[in-house]
Design a protein around this motif. Structure first.
Motif, mmCIF file in Angstrom:
data_model
loop_
_atom_site.group_PDB
_atom_site.id
_atom_site.type_symbol
_atom_site.label_atom_id
_atom_site.label_comp_id
_atom_site.label_asym_id
_atom_site.label_seq_id
_atom_site.Cartn_x
_atom_site.Cartn_y
_atom_site.Cartn_z
ATOM 1 N N GLN A 1 67.381 14.938 -27.000
ATOM 2 C CA GLN A 1 68.694 15.508 -27.358
ATOM 3 C C GLN A 1 69.409 16.036 -26.095
ATOM 4 O OE1 GLN A 1 68.151 18.440 -30.401
ATOM 5 N NE2 GLN A 1 70.253 19.151 -30.223
ATOM 6 N N LEU A 2 68.633 16.720 -25.245
ATOM 7 C CA LEU A 2 69.218 17.246 -24.002
ATOM 8 C C LEU A 2 69.695 16.091 -23.117
ATOM 9 C CD1 LEU A 2 69.793 19.656 -22.118
ATOM 10 C CD2 LEU A 2 67.440 19.438 -21.269
ATOM 11 N N GLU B 1 70.624 13.174 -24.047
ATOM 12 C CA GLU B 1 71.811 12.609 -24.682
ATOM 13 C C GLU B 1 73.057 13.427 -24.294
ATOM 14 O OE1 GLU B 1 72.318 9.979 -26.494
ATOM 15 O OE2 GLU B 1 74.341 10.457 -27.193
ATOM 16 N N ASN B 2 72.893 14.730 -24.266
ATOM 17 C CA ASN B 2 74.011 15.594 -23.864
ATOM 18 C C ASN B 2 74.413 15.339 -22.412
ATOM 19 O OD1 ASN B 2 73.933 16.738 -26.366
ATOM 20 N ND2 ASN B 2 72.806 18.562 -25.743
ATOM 21 N N TYR B 3 73.411 15.248 -21.547
ATOM 22 C CA TYR B 3 73.702 14.969 -20.132
ATOM 23 C C TYR B 3 74.371 13.593 -19.995
ATOM 24 C CZ TYR B 3 71.006 18.894 -18.110
ATOM 25 O OH TYR B 3 70.548 20.125 -17.720
ATOM 26 N N LYS C 1 76.191 11.907 -22.084
ATOM 27 C CA LYS C 1 77.598 11.956 -22.526
ATOM 28 C C LYS C 1 78.455 12.687 -21.502
ATOM 29 C CE LYS C 1 76.941 12.328 -27.469
ATOM 30 N NZ LYS C 1 76.681 13.482 -28.312
ATOM 31 N N THR C 2 77.923 13.799 -20.979
ATOM 32 C CA THR C 2 78.696 14.622 -20.043
ATOM 33 C C THR C 2 79.009 13.860 -18.762
ATOM 34 O OG1 THR C 2 77.606 16.570 -20.910
ATOM 35 C CG2 THR C 2 78.681 16.823 -18.764
ATOM 36 N N LEU D 1 73.083 23.449 -25.329
ATOM 37 C CA LEU D 1 74.159 22.582 -24.856
ATOM 38 C C LEU D 1 74.843 21.809 -25.978
ATOM 39 C CD1 LEU D 1 72.660 21.193 -21.524
ATOM 40 C CD2 LEU D 1 74.211 23.095 -21.879
ATOM 41 N N THR D 2 74.411 22.016 -27.233
ATOM 42 C CA THR D 2 75.085 21.248 -28.293
ATOM 43 C C THR D 2 76.250 22.043 -28.847
ATOM 44 O OG1 THR D 2 73.325 22.031 -29.743
ATOM 45 C CG2 THR D 2 73.252 19.737 -29.071
#
Ligand SMILES: Cc1ncc(COP(=O)(O)O)c(C=O)c1O
Length: 229
Positions: A127-128, A130-132, A134-135, A228-229
């Protein structure tokens, strides 16, 4: 070595090793939970090693494990990691130069409890990542290091690669990030730059030097997934 938890191209590597009759020992210290075409890293070569050090995806405080399907290798590894002492009721006879590298039972018990948490750690790490992903997708010149095609990575340590970077650009960025409270780090210092290896022979290292100047590791604790979500 499956760097940062991302599986190596094992088909390519095993093919080269077979051509030159080389045994493959996989360093899967960072990649517990990572798979290459649905097969777990550390299970391709004649042996694989895992680390349960404090910074790894699960920990026993220290120590690790050797993976092998070969009973003779397993016996020999166990013998050498437990001082090569021959079984005897009272004699202390050691039949090889060996080591006291056993994982103590207390640490192993911690490891059993940590293994139960591994699926959750893997979910949060993904999940983390995935956040990175996208960012950084919208920031030119910064490439998120993603899992290779056909692989499922544990995303042990997230990283970005800067385009056309130099050591001074990398260090300037690290200073800004750390000043802002983001614990970013460079990847490893190349071994040939360490004082004890100064006089060792070496080849030109353009790829390693370019990577050293361009890789930045990002905070990767599974705890950050929710933040971070
Ligand atoms: C790729 C790799 N190999 C080996 C090790 C060493 O593992 P340990 O600290 O359990 O000896 C580490 C960990 O720091 C690692 O990242």
């Amino acid at each position: 070595m499956h760097t940062f938890g991302h599986p190596v191209d094992m088909v390519g590597l095993m093919d080269v090793a077979a051509r030159f009759s080389l045994p493959v020992v996989e360093d899967a210290a960072e990649s517990l939970g990572s798979t290459y075409h649905d097969r777990h890293t550390g299970t391709f070569g004649c042996m694989g090693v895992l680390s349960f050090n404090g910074n790894k995806i699960i920990t026993t405080g220290g120590g690790g494990a050797i993976l092998t399907n070969d009973p003779d290798t397993a016996r020999q590894a166990k013998h050498l990691t437990t001082t090569a002492k021959q079984p005897h009721r009272w004699e202390f006879v050691h039949d090889a130069v060996a080591y006291n590298y056993r994982l103590p039972n207390l640490n192993a018990a911690l490891g059993c409890a940590q293994l139960e948490r591994l699926p959750d750690f893997l979910t949060r790490k993904r999940q983390l990542a995935e956040n990175y992903r996208k960012t950084f997708a919208h920031i030119p010149g910064i490439h998120f290091i993603d899992e290779p095609e056909g692989c499922h990575s544990n995303f042990w340590l997230n990283a970005v690669r800067l385009s056309g970077s130099s050591m001074s650009v990398r260090d300037a960025l690290l200073a800004v990030a750390n000043d802002a409270g983001y614990q970013c780090r460079p990847a490893w210092t190349l071994l040939n730059k360490l004082p004890m290896y100064q006089d060792c022979p070496r080849a030109e290292l353009p790829v390693a030097e370019a990577l050293e100047a361009s890789l930045i590791n990002l905070p990767s604790s599974p705890k950050l997934a929710e933040l971070l979500t």
